[in-house]
Every structure is written in C-alpha cells, then in structure tokens.
Design an enzyme around this catalytic site. Structure first.
Site, short mmCIF file in Angstrom:
data_model
loop_
_atom_site.label_atom_id
_atom_site.label_comp_id
_atom_site.label_asym_id
_atom_site.label_seq_id
_atom_site.Cartn_x
_atom_site.Cartn_y
_atom_site.Cartn_z
N PRO A 34 0.72 -1.06 -0.10
CA PRO A 34 -0.15 0.03 -0.09
C PRO A 34 0.79 1.25 0.17
O PRO A 34 2.03 1.34 0.42
CB PRO A 34 -1.01 -0.10 1.14
CG PRO A 34 -0.66 -1.52 1.59
CD PRO A 34 0.59 -2.21 1.16
N LYS A 35 0.28 2.42 -0.65
CA LYS A 35 1.00 3.78 -0.56
C LYS A 35 0.49 4.53 0.73
O LYS A 35 -0.70 4.87 0.45
CB LYS A 35 0.69 4.29 -1.95
CG LYS A 35 1.66 5.78 -2.12
CD LYS A 35 1.60 6.33 -3.27
CE LYS A 35 2.26 7.59 -3.34
NZ LYS A 35 2.15 8.68 -2.27
N TRP A 36 1.20 4.53 1.68
CA TRP A 36 0.86 5.11 2.72
C TRP A 36 0.55 6.52 2.62
O TRP A 36 1.51 7.50 2.07
CB TRP A 36 1.49 4.99 4.04
CG TRP A 36 1.50 3.32 4.30
CD1 TRP A 36 2.72 2.40 3.84
CD2 TRP A 36 0.52 2.50 4.84
NE1 TRP A 36 2.41 1.11 4.00
CE2 TRP A 36 1.22 1.20 4.62
CE3 TRP A 36 -0.69 2.70 5.52
CZ2 TRP A 36 0.35 -0.04 5.33
CZ3 TRP A 36 -0.97 1.62 5.95
CH2 TRP A 36 -0.82 0.44 5.95
N ASP A 187 -3.10 6.01 -0.24
CA ASP A 187 -3.00 6.55 -1.37
C ASP A 187 -2.87 5.91 -2.91
O ASP A 187 -2.39 6.61 -3.82
CB ASP A 187 -2.01 7.71 -1.19
CG ASP A 187 -2.04 8.93 -2.35
OD1 ASP A 187 -3.09 9.27 -2.43
OD2 ASP A 187 -1.15 9.70 -2.48
N GLY A 188 -2.83 4.76 -2.48
CA GLY A 188 -2.63 3.89 -3.93
C GLY A 188 -1.58 2.71 -3.71
O GLY A 188 -1.67 2.03 -2.36
#
Length: 350
Positions: A34-36, A187-188
């Site tokens: 995950p994009k934190w 965020d992605g």
C-alpha cells in the site's frame, strides 16, 4: 552517530505509472505494498540518539517526541529504517490516517508539540530497511531488506508505534488493495523490484495513485476581482535550480479567499507596492497583476495534464505540505508514462 548508514540520506523515490505492473510469466519480479499517505521519514537509532530524517533532509524528531521515545523502546539498539509517519484517527467507527491532524503536528511551539503528541499520537509504518546493527543492507535486494525490516520491528500490535507495511507478490491482490484500502486513508499502491537495491534519490519504485497530483511552490497570488481576498495563487516548480512558473490554482470559497490573502500578505516581496505593478517574468500585462511572495510554502494540487512545462488548465488546491521543502518540488514528480502512441489513438477501432 556511529551507524553503517548515517544521515542525511535522500530516500528512494517512485515514478508514476497507470496500472499495477504484472509479474513476468516465468518469475517473480515485483513486490507490491500500500502507498501510505503521511510524511516520508527515515528513522536512525543509535542507542539513545534518534534522528527522524525528512525527505528534504531535516530532522523531524522535535515534532514527534512520541516516535522518538517509541524508537528507544521498540527498535534494536542500532537501526536505520525507511517508512511513513501518520496519525490514525477514528472516523465513523473506523481508524484511518488523517492528513489534517498530521499536518498540524509541524508547529513551532514546543508546548503545542507536546500537547499534540498526547492528543494525536503518530505511528511509523516501515516499508524498507537500510541498516541493522553494524550491517548496511542498502546494496542488498529488497527481498533481504524486507527480512531485515521485519526482524527490526517485530510483530505489530495496536499498542505499538512501529509497524511493518504488508506486502504481496500477487498483482491481483495489489489491484484489490488499490480500491479497498482507499477508505483507510491510503493513497494507492507501490511496486518495488524484489532484486533491486536501495538507491538514494532515484525513482526506482513505481506508484499507482488514485489521482494525479503535484507538490508545487507558491510564488505569488492575485487579488480577487471584487478587490478583497485572494483570486488565485501562482505556482512554480524547480528545474536545474531555477523556479519556473507552471500555472495557477483558483476557485476558492469566500472564507478561504480571505484566509489565504491574510496568510500571504506578510510574505510579500513588495510589501509597499500596490497590487498593480510592472510586468515581471511571472506577471504580464495580459495575464493580470500578480503579487510575488517568498517561495516558502508547498501546496499539493490536483491537475489533469501538462503541456509545454505548464499545467494545461487551472489546478485545484488540495492541501498544504509542511513536510516538503520548496527546493524538492521539481518536474520529475510529473513524469507521465506514454501509454498510447498518437497513431494508435487515431487509428483505433473501438
């Protein structure tokens, strides 16, 4: 500090792509995570000395005393980790990362910092390791660095400040994360090559974000046509050391226009000069009169396309980025992959 990797370290970066990269048919090349959505931070611990390096190289330790204390309790005696600092918040019964509460943590008053550390405690989500003990691992493949990260932080629990990001090598699961985790404040998705080393300040990772955004320097503003409040803000990006104008952000509410003008007025480079003035390289007779300000603030904006080094249309202001240094806002973040050849579009038969 007597560590195998010492600050400052420029973190490894990611370039934007449109889809989760697929695994080759005959091997596993990618690790997905995950994009934190938080502050990028590198944690350096050498015994009782803890440094929290920002992307721009500044020490964030004074703003997050609870992370410093937790590093001494939860991490090995000597370690260097890469990750993200975020502030969890309970919204409608669900914990998610709260950007607004995180941004408030960057405050000049020590008393305010101490209060917020208690009221809105932060967490560190580790996703890479640079060193453990006396051994540097930056040159090792991500497979090895991931094992080092898990060893350094150990099993996570809700009462700890340090956590390990989850990963997968399944692109289908990664694509599911892209949609399912957005409600948690993520965020992605980010992709890392399993055999790739840690490379400072290079876009060796890939990121798939929910929206196209850019971090820009605010270099000026224009007064609203009514004569009061801010009409729009002028934005710039650095290229080879020079700050270049890339467009403007507008469409603010009446209250926001007043707030922004009050914020920018003390930063004017020409405080004694009326709003109308001689044209400059950022202000022309045709484009309206811009008031230049000190290039100190970084704003995240949403945009659709770039054309000839500028935003094609007026962009939308999203939020302030107090964790970013103006000099770090360059054109490299705007890399857009060439997904279609023009002739493919013109000759396509849908």
């Amino acid at each position: 500090m007597e560590l195998p990797v010492t600050p400052p370290v420029a973190p490894m970066l990611a370039k934007a792509v449109t889809t989760v990269p697929a695994q080759p048919a005959d091997a596993l090349e990618w690790s997905y995570e995950p994009k934190w959505d938080g502050f990028r931070a590198l944690i350096f611990r050498d015994g009782d000395e803890v440094v929290i390096g920002s992307r721009g190289g500044k020490d964030l330790a004074r703003y997050f005393p609870e992370i410093v204390a937790a590093a001494k309790e939860e991490l090995p005696y000597k370690v260097v980790l890469d990750g993200e600092i975020g502030v969890p918040h309970l919204i409608d019964g669900t914990h998610r990362l709260d950007w607004d509460r995180l941004a408030q943590r960057i405050h000049p008053a020590a008393s305010r910092v101490a209060l917020l550390a208690e009221q809105t405690p932060a967490v560190f989500i580790g996703f890479d390791a640079l060193a453990l003990g006396s051994e540097p691992v930056m040159a090792e493949p991500f497979r090895v660095r991931r094992e080092t990260l898990v060893e350094a932080i150990g099993p996570g629990s809700r009462d700890r400040h340090f956590h390990v990001s989850r990963v997968t090598t399944d692109p289908v699961i990664a694509q599911d994360w892209f949609s399912a985790f957005e409600g948690a404040g993520l965020d992605g998705v980010v992709g890392k090559r399993l055999d790739g080393p840690y490379v400072e300040n290079k876009r060796e990772m890939v990121k798939i974000k929910h929206k196209r955004t850019a971090d820009c320097v605010v270099i000026g503003y224009r007064v609203h046509k009514s004569g009061t409040g801010l009409g729009s803000m002028l934005l710039g990006l650095f290229h080879e050391g020079e700050l270049r104008m890339v467009g403007g952000a507008g469409a603010f509410t009446d209250a926001k226009r007043q707030e922004l003008q009050a914020k920018f007025e003390p930063m004017r480079l020409d405080p004694d000069k009326p709003a109308s003035g001689e044209p400059t390289r950022w202000r022309s007779e045709k484009s309206g009169e811009w008031i230049p300000i000190r290039p100190e603030l970084v704003a995240e904006v949403a945009y659709d396309q770039m054309e000839k080094g500028r935003f094609r249309h007026t962009v939308k202001f999203l939020r302030w980025r107090p964790d970013r240094e103006p000099e770090s806002c360059g054109y490299d973040q705007l890399e857009v992959p060439l997904t279609y050849d023009l002739h493919d579009v013109l000759e396509g038969t849908d």
